[in-house]
Design an enzyme around this catalytic site. Structure first.
Site, PDB file in Angstrom:
ATOM      1  CB  SER A 227       5.557  10.417   3.842  1.00 32.47           C
ATOM      2  OG  SER A 227       6.603  11.891   4.853  1.00 32.47           O
ATOM      3  CG  ASP A 453       3.762  17.387  -0.088  1.00 31.87           C
ATOM      4  OD1 ASP A 453       4.086  17.839   1.132  1.00 31.87           O
ATOM      5  OD2 ASP A 453       3.477  16.180   0.065  1.00 31.87           O
ATOM      6  CG  HIS A 483       2.755  14.906   3.509  1.00 32.36           C
ATOM      7  ND1 HIS A 483       3.427  15.590   3.464  1.00 32.36           N
ATOM      8  CD2 HIS A 483       2.682  13.816   4.147  1.00 32.36           C
ATOM      9  CE1 HIS A 483       4.298  14.623   2.986  1.00 32.36           C
ATOM     10  NE2 HIS A 483       4.008  13.657   3.748  1.00 32.36           N
TER      11      HIS A 483
END
Length: 514
Positions: A227, A453, A483
């Site tokens: 991320s 995602d 995610h």
């Protein structure tokens, strides 16, 4: 992966916490000291403090692998490297392999920005056991996070009230209240953390990473970024391309987007995840308890949120479930397919007037523990985003953009549009419209994108590959949900990542895993 994931100036992270501890003073005893030559004093890890989320000390791994923690000194201001220092908290577990098989340290950043790597790595380490055969696994609390001189803003009670407010204003009075609350939060951050706020840019954290590499004794940085960690890794590669070793980016932030584009992309991403959740529910062999069709599921959720805007329901006593909290809880559940069953149950209960599950999901998103204490992720997330992001938006601008956001998502559009106010009136100017991650001369970086995602939409992986430059980014696609990809336990994804990190085998660019 943990819920500490990068939310570009998101409304649900636009508040903060004043902890009982006092911001550690930035000492002046290290002047003229060469921090690259420091020796780390590794010791058994203490229990996480409130800023890290609380809880017990990390348990040994199944093979009795012991967790060790240390504090690394880093310059407060990298333009004055022999000036005042701050302490960065590190955690590691040593490799299980023989000394002649050890590659070095593999450093993880799990995202946010604002997530504590010191608590995240032990929580997810069993999923990285294969990587531990050749690496010491290492993570850290970035500057401003957890035990690394945390950003401090409002207290827990103020934060409870903040998360109860209406983050999607419908009239002038509500708009004024949202702007006022955001300004009060920003003022509190400046009052309590003014010394560290100017030094929280991702470029600062990237320089910390390079210092960490040197102190740990590695010639190259071996890195696993998830991320926001992919943005941090990209900035590192731009600053130090010749020092990149084996690196993997998973759940990839689009480095070409400004905050508005990032928020709009998230609106589309969460809407896609909601569509997939609804389709999955009605496709089950048993009857979907929250709708007769996918559209019915989404329509009922929209009606619930409209009702909560007028009349909140009982949540976790004494707090109620408001429209904002419910939206936050739904978003949290969409981060992973593993949470979909809780979202179904939470919606089912909310339709009967019980908001406890959705509020619990919202608490997880916002970093609130059962005892009412908030972790440091909220203030750190806002402070780092606002230090990075140059654009500043006002209420009139957001109102003009609402139709575009609503077109992207009926459910999340308003929520993410109004989130753009988070950095308005911030004390420190933002660095740039978007980060520079061009890295000519870097070793290959494996870039993994997940088609489902919600928080870092799939298109960001291709954008990162292109921005890194020719011959650097290697794209791998996972056709899945949630995610990130590696923690899905997909054998194709894990085989490709493990093959590169452990054996240096770069998969063909464009590889697709299902």
């Amino acid at each position: 992966m943990p819920s500490a994931l990068r939310l570009r100036a998101a409304a649900l992270t636009a508040s903060a916490v004043l902890l009982s501890t006092v911001l550690a003073g930035c000492g002046d005893d290290a002047k003229d000291e060469d921090v690259t030559r420091q020796d780390l004093s590794w010791k058994a890890c203490p229990a996480p403090d409130a800023a890290q989320g609380g809880g017990a000390s990390p348990s040994p791994l199944p093979d009795d692998g012991e967790w060790q923690c240390a504090t690394m000194k880093a310059p407060l201001d990298w333009s004055d490297p022999k000036g005042d220092t701050i302490g960065l908290e590190l955690i590691r577990v040593r490799t299980t392999g023989a000394a002649n098989e050890r590659i070095g340290s593999l450093i993880f950043n799990f995202g946010g920005p604002g997530g504590s790597g010191v608590t995240s790595l032990p929580a997810f380490a069993e999923g990285y056991e294969k990587l531990r055969t050749r690496y010491d696994l290492v993570s850290f609390d970035p500057r401003g996070v957890g035990r690394s001189d945390p950003v401090l803003c409002e207290n827990d009670q103020q934060l409870d009230a903040y998360f109860q407010q209406d983050a999607t204003p419908d009239d002038a009075a509500e708009r004024t209240q949202l702007v006022d609350n955001t300004r009060e939060f920003n003022d509190a951050c400046e009052d309590n953390s003014d010394k560290i706020l100017p030094h929280l840019r991702t470029t600062d954290a990237a320089r910390d990473l390079d210092l960490m590499r040197q102190v740990l004794g590695d010639d190259k940085l071996h890195y696993f970024g998830i991320s926001y960690g992919t943005e941090l890794g990209g900035v590192y590669a731009h600053l130090f391309p010749k020092r990149v070793g084996r690196a993997v980016f998973d759940a990839v932030v689009d480095p070409t987007q400004d905050p508005e584009q990032g928020s709009l992309g998230q609106a589309k991403g969460f809407q896609l995840a909601l569509d997939n959740f609804a389709e999955d529910c009605v496709s089950q062999a048993e009857e979907c308890p929250i709708g007769d069709s996918a559209q019915d599921v989404k329509d009922r959720i929209a009606r619930l949120l409209d009702d909560l805007d007028r009349t909140p329901i009982q949540g976790i006593f004494p707090r109620q479930l408001t429209q904002t909290a419910a939206t936050s809880g739904i978003a949290q559940a969409l981060y992973s397919k593993d949470f979909w069953e809780y979202l179904t149950e939470g919606l089912e209960q909310a339709y009967d007037g019980d908001g406890r599950i959705l509020l619990s999901l919202a608490d997880s998103m916002n970093g609130r523990s059962d005892n009412g204490e908030y972790s440091n992720i909220t203030p750190a997330n806002v402070a780092i985003n606002c230090a990075d992001d140059k654009p500043r938006y006002d209420s009139a601008y957001v109102q003009r953009k609402l139709p575009e956001f609503r077109a992207a998502s009926d459910l999340f559009g308003d929520y993410l549009a109004w989130s753009m106010l988070s950095c308005t009136d911030w004390a420190v100017p933002g660095a740039a419209d978007h980060p520079d991650v061009s890295a000519p001369g870097s070793s290959p970086i494996l870039v993994v994108g997940n088609t489902g995602d919600p928080a870092t939409p799939y298109e960001g992986a291709r954008a990162m590959v292109n921005a890194l430059g020719k011959g650097v980014g290697v794209e791998l696609t996972y056709r899945g949900q949630g995610h990130g990809a590696y923690d899905s336990k997909n054998k194709c994804v894990q085989g490709a990542v493990d093959g590169y990190l452990l054996d240096g085998k770069v998969p063909p660019t464009g590889t697709v895993c299902s």
